[in-house]
Motif scaffolding. Sequence first.
Motif, mmCIF file in Angstrom:
data_model
loop_
_atom_site.group_PDB
_atom_site.id
_atom_site.type_symbol
_atom_site.label_atom_id
_atom_site.label_comp_id
_atom_site.label_asym_id
_atom_site.label_seq_id
_atom_site.Cartn_x
_atom_site.Cartn_y
_atom_site.Cartn_z
ATOM 1 N N LEU A 54 6.273 -4.729 -4.317
ATOM 2 C CA LEU A 54 5.197 -3.372 -4.099
ATOM 3 C C LEU A 54 4.235 -3.851 -5.651
ATOM 4 O O LEU A 54 3.273 -5.010 -5.265
ATOM 5 N N VAL A 55 4.497 -5.216 -6.751
ATOM 6 C CA VAL A 55 4.436 -5.628 -8.128
ATOM 7 C C VAL A 55 5.346 -7.274 -8.071
ATOM 8 O O VAL A 55 5.544 -6.761 -8.928
ATOM 9 N N GLY A 103 0.381 -8.580 -15.901
ATOM 10 C CA GLY A 103 0.491 -7.262 -16.716
ATOM 11 C C GLY A 103 0.733 -6.147 -15.891
ATOM 12 O O GLY A 103 0.293 -4.647 -16.499
ATOM 13 N N GLU A 104 0.540 -5.655 -14.642
ATOM 14 C CA GLU A 104 -0.087 -4.387 -13.898
ATOM 15 C C GLU A 104 1.702 -3.750 -13.555
ATOM 16 O O GLU A 104 3.113 -4.524 -13.624
ATOM 17 N N ARG A 105 1.734 -3.357 -13.610
ATOM 18 C CA ARG A 105 3.326 -2.046 -14.472
ATOM 19 C C ARG A 105 3.342 -1.943 -12.492
ATOM 20 O O ARG A 105 2.783 -1.488 -11.951
ATOM 21 N N ALA A 106 5.402 -1.830 -12.732
ATOM 22 C CA ALA A 106 5.474 -1.738 -11.512
ATOM 23 C C ALA A 106 5.445 0.103 -11.610
ATOM 24 O O ALA A 106 5.524 1.111 -12.605
ATOM 25 N N PRO A 107 6.057 0.692 -9.701
ATOM 26 C CA PRO A 107 5.604 1.974 -10.187
ATOM 27 C C PRO A 107 7.139 2.980 -10.678
ATOM 28 O O PRO A 107 6.742 3.863 -11.192
ATOM 29 N N PHE A 108 8.189 1.872 -10.687
ATOM 30 C CA PHE A 108 9.142 2.997 -10.888
ATOM 31 C C PHE A 108 9.685 1.753 -12.465
ATOM 32 O O PHE A 108 9.109 0.458 -12.493
ATOM 33 N N PHE A 109 10.803 2.124 -13.352
ATOM 34 C CA PHE A 109 10.838 1.631 -14.677
ATOM 35 C C PHE A 109 11.666 0.587 -13.836
ATOM 36 O O PHE A 109 13.014 0.792 -13.294
#
Length: 186
Positions: A135-136, A3-9
């Motif tokens: 990162l994610v 559920g964590e969002r990536a830093p970029f699209f």
Amino acid sequence: MNGERAPFFAVSTYKLLCMTLGSLGFYIPFWFYMHWSRIEEREHRSLLPLLRAIFAIPFVYFLFRRFADAQREHHAGEPLAAGLWAIVLIVLNLLASTLMMQAGAWPLLGILLSLLEVVPLLVAQAAINQHNQLLVPGHDRNDRLTPANRLVLLIGGVFWLMMAWSLLSGQLPVSSLGQSGFAGLK
């Protein structure tokens, strides 16, 4: 997925390619908007993502440079060659725009050339996908076609078929090749 969002699209390169070609290039401003929106959200400052998406060409280098800087900062593989890929996109855009304003068969060539604008975006997105994954790791990779995506592809497919039919049946101005720059090739 955590559920964590990536830093970029996040979008797979396959989906980016399908949506760009299937939407006749209308996915490109959406792609720019989504990236600038994520950056605006992360930096907590107004970046006017809609304007940067509509007028993407003057801002493309700055977006690509942010990608490369983030890769360097997090040691996420070989950084994107921001300047090179921005120049490639700008040149393709200028050539396609110029050809589309010409007479004869040139506009058709311009349309086809404009589709190549997806190549620098694919390279940039591949770099960003690697960065996002580092990162994610559990983020949503956005690699499936949604019902809305399928509808866009269906509508785009109809337009592609109509354009092909027009070309094959002689309805497009390709029949005026003798009046264009191709006259010497006869």
